[in-house]
Design an enzyme around this catalytic site. Structure first.
Site, PDB file in Angstrom:
ATOM      1  N   ASP A 149       0.842  -1.200   0.000  1.00  0.00           N
ATOM      2  CA  ASP A 149       0.000   0.000   0.000  1.00  0.00           C
ATOM      3  C   ASP A 149       0.879   1.252   0.000  1.00  0.00           C
ATOM      4  O   ASP A 149       2.100   1.148   0.126  1.00  0.00           O
ATOM      5  CB  ASP A 149      -0.939  -0.046   1.225  1.00  0.00           C
ATOM      6  CG  ASP A 149      -2.315   0.496   0.880  1.00  0.00           C
ATOM      7  OD1 ASP A 149      -2.417   1.320  -0.050  1.00  0.00           O
ATOM      8  OD2 ASP A 149      -3.292   0.110   1.549  1.00  0.00           O
ATOM      9  N   ASP A 203       3.201   4.352 -15.954  1.00  0.00           N
ATOM     10  CA  ASP A 203       4.314   3.990 -16.852  1.00  0.00           C
ATOM     11  C   ASP A 203       5.320   3.076 -16.159  1.00  0.00           C
ATOM     12  O   ASP A 203       5.914   2.212 -16.794  1.00  0.00           O
ATOM     13  CB  ASP A 203       5.064   5.252 -17.322  1.00  0.00           C
ATOM     14  CG  ASP A 203       4.241   6.094 -18.277  1.00  0.00           C
ATOM     15  OD1 ASP A 203       3.279   5.571 -18.862  1.00  0.00           O
ATOM     16  OD2 ASP A 203       4.555   7.292 -18.426  1.00  0.00           O
TER      17      ASP A 203
END
Ligand SMILES: *[C@@H]1O[C@H](CO)[C@@H](O)[C@H](O)[C@H]1NC(C)=O
Ligand SMILES: *[C@@H]1O[C@H](CO)[C@@H](O)[C@H](O)[C@H]1NC(C)=O
Ligand SMILES: *[C@@H]1O[C@H](CO)[C@@H](O)[C@H](O)[C@H]1NC(C)=O
Ligand SMILES: *[C@@H]1O[C@H](CO)[C@@H](O)[C@H](O)[C@H]1NC(C)=O
Ligand SMILES: *[C@@H]1O[C@H](CO)[C@@H](O)[C@H](O)[C@H]1NC(C)=O
Ligand SMILES: *[C@@H]1O[C@H](CO)[C@@H](O)[C@H](O)[C@H]1NC(C)=O
Ligand SMILES: *[C@@H]1O[C@H](CO)[C@@H](O)[C@H](O)[C@H]1NC(C)=O
Ligand SMILES: *[C@@H]1O[C@H](CO)[C@@H](O)[C@H](O)[C@H]1NC(C)=O
Length: 539
Positions: A149, A203
């Site tokens: 997380d 990306d």
């Protein structure tokens, strides 16, 4: 062999040639269980052993669900004197190595949760500064999957997230057996007014890990905790709506993650639950059930173990279906499947049962065929034969019809076909008979359904003899008769989401007043990041 299939083959060969361990670590989207949507912090050993037993007895394991993943709140509030995380012995009296072995002995693997920052979202110790220790600890416990997380980071810049997640990638890859790496980083950049950072994070996540949570958590039982603005069906549509913007990133070994199948959430109809599963399967998304599995109904288990839909999810090409059209009521999606088959998914967002017909031209089959194709309805299992269109009959409100189209002899020849849309504004590229183009709300008309064949031309179904034409800097892009020698009509798509003119190198842009122009390419700007049919095709 069709141009698309050739392109895919080249890609697959390129990936296997690279043969980086991370790329083959997870050749299919993960399937399994996570406790969070039901238990929050009240997880424990009994819940996990009972869930594993139920997954076996209900046939879920046999259908492919083979992971059980712990979420937040499993550790003690303090690290041990030597710096290692420790499980909470009240929640896990036999310890996590015991639990991992329990799972392995029954054909499952155990996954774990941590946080890239100083504390987890639930306030437990985070892994920042402890990456090597924590990776070695998880590995020594027999765990093979880490969900990381992104709460409580040192700062909230995209560069910091990249540094920390990139470091984790290196640490995990140095392990004798690298852990599967699920990255939550993109979720912290979603829904911004400026999406450049979200795109930038997207990306790099495919290079570092095997899956990434790109947006909101699915609803937990106690749904107002996260998202006071949406509940029930709208939350499924929300995550789906984020996912369809990101198809270009997905490939075998990396999966966009629209989060859990929260099957037993109180506010879904059975049609909505089945749609949730059918859509996630169409997207080749992770199929992680977050529900109290021992109490699932036979109906719920029935759809979760639909082997035809699971085969679509686990298809070797790993493609995310892309949008053919969208008009507020009907969403149509399609993708290539291994072996030359084709998927057609028809979602009814309307509030009434209705039927919808999809012409072959819209799913990329342009020529007419004398020999009909075989169509399998993946819900009913029934076969039929079709030769120029597919009709989804009596799709229930918020229901989803799913079909697998197979050729009886030669492979299906496909031209990637569908919506071209700005993934920020969600406006559709629209052609007109007069030759102008604009960005307009999507209405599923022929003027908004485009072919993107391998020659780099872009042609709307309004008139496929006309091509999208670049006229140079800051000028409108228009439609004119296709001429195979005209460099103004050749476009290149890349994973940045930019559609670039071969002639000028400029990018297709949504200008003010919805004008379509070509302008200087910026870094993944709101006006220039675009979704194309077929996703990675031109990557
Ligand atoms: C384990 O967790 C479940 C679900 O939160 C709960 O119902 C059960 O009482 C707990 N059992 C123990 C032994 O703590
Ligand atoms: C660190 O301490 C914990 C708790 O005392 C122990 O279980 C663990 O094996 C230790 N780790 C190392 C690497 O020595
Ligand atoms: C996180 O921990 C590091 C190292 O202990 C510390 O420098 C930093 O200030 C902490 N950040 C926050 C937000 O607590
Ligand atoms: C959007 O964010 C990017 C990256 O943070 C920044 O470079 C760019 O200037 C921003 N664009 C606008 C219009 O604010
Ligand atoms: C709902 O969320 C609140 C706030 O975190 C929490 O105190 C409560 O226990 C939750 N209720 C359930 C049923 O999980
Ligand atoms: C379910 O929907 C009802 C009405 O729309 C709402 O009042 C309730 O809070 C929702 N429950 C959950 C768990 O989201
Ligand atoms: C379905 O009903 C809901 C709630 O009344 C409404 O907000 C929504 O716009 C309707 N959807 C369609 C497609 O008509
Ligand atoms: C232009 O785009 C906006 C959304 O960004 C939309 O609301 C509006 O209807 C569009 N205008 C035209 C003329 O299509």
């Amino acid at each position: 062999m069709s141009p698309l299939r050739t392109a895919l083959l080249v890609l697959l060969v390129a990936y296997s040639g690279a043969s980086d361990a991370a790329q083959v670590l997870l050749p299919r989207p993960p399937m399994g269980y996570n406790d969070w949507s039901v238990t929050f912090c009240a997880l424990n050993e009994t819940l996990f052993t009972k869930t594993a037993e139920a997954m076996i007895s209900l046939g879920l394991q046999k259908a492919g669900y083979n992971r059980l993943n712990l979420d937040d709140c499993w550790p003690l509030g303090e690290r041990a004197a030597n710096g290692s995380l420790q499980w909470d012995p009240e929640k896990f009296p036999h310890g996590l190595p015991w639990l991992a072995k329990y799972m392995n002995d029954r054909g499952f693997s155990l996954g774990i949760y941590s946080d890239a920052g100083n504390k987890t979202c639930g306030g437990y110790p985070g892994s920042f500064g402890y990456e090597e220790i924590d990776a070695a600890t998880f590995s020594s416990w027999g765990i093979d999957y880490l969900k990381l997380d992104g709460c409580n980071m040192p700062d909230t810049s995209e560069t910091t997230y990249q540094k920390v997640y990139g470091h984790w990638h290196e640490v995990l890859n140095k392990l004798p057996q690298p852990l599967i790496f699920s990255e939550s980083a993109p979720a912290y950049f979603a829904e911004a007014d400026n999406l450049s950072d979200w795109y930038s994070v997207m990306d790099w996540v495919p290079q570092y890990g095997q899956l990434a949570r790109h947006s909101r958590d699915t609803l937990v039982w106690n749904s107002t905790l996260y998202w006071p603005d949406i509940t029930g069906w709208d939350s499924i549509m929300f995550n789906y709506g984020q996912e369809v913007r990101l198809a270009r990133y997905q490939r075998p070994g990396y999966y966009n993650d629209p989060d859990f199948l929260n099957v037993d959430h109180a506010n879904y109809t059975i049609h909505e639950k089945r749609s949730h599963f059918a859509l996630w399967s169409s997207l080749s998304a992770p199929l992680i059930i977050s529900a109290y599995i021992p109490a699932l109904t036979p109906e719920e288990v029935g759809y979760l173990t639909n082997l035809d839909l699971i085969a679509v999810d686990q298809d070797p090409l790993g493609l995310q279906a892309t949008l053919v059209s969208q008009d507020g009521t009907w969403d149509v999606l399609t993708k290539d499947l291994a072996g030359g088959d084709r998927l057609i998914t028809v979602l009814n967002r309307g509030n009434w049962s209705a039927s919808h017909t999809v012409p072959f031209s819209r799913i990329g089959i342009s020529s007419s065929h004398t020999v009909p194709y075989r169509l399998k309805d993946l819900w009913s299992g029934q076969f039929s034969h079709v030769s120029n269109e597919i009709t989804a009959t009596d799709v229930p409100p918020h229901g989803t019809a799913v079909f697998r189209l197979s050729s009886l002899n030669t492979p299906i020849e496909i031209i990637p076909t569908g919506m071209i849309f700005n993934t920020y504004s969600l406006n559709c590229l629209t052609s007109s008979a007069k030759g102008s183009t604009s960005w307009a709300p999507c209405d599923a008309g022929d003027a908004q359904v485009w072919q993107t064949p391998e020659d780099g031309t872009v042609r709307s179904l309004l008139d496929t003899s006309k091509c999208l034409t670049d006229s140079g800097a800051h000028a409108p892009v228009y439609i004119s008769s296709c001429d195979r020698h005209n460099p103004q009509q050749v476009w290149k798509y890349s994973v940045t989401g930019n559609l670039r003119s071969s002639l000028s190198g400029l990018c297709l842009t949504e200008g003010i007043y919805n004008a379509t122009t070509s302008t200087k390419c910026g870094w993944e700007t709101n006006a220039q990041v675009i979704a194309l049919p077929g996703g990675i095709k031109l990557w």
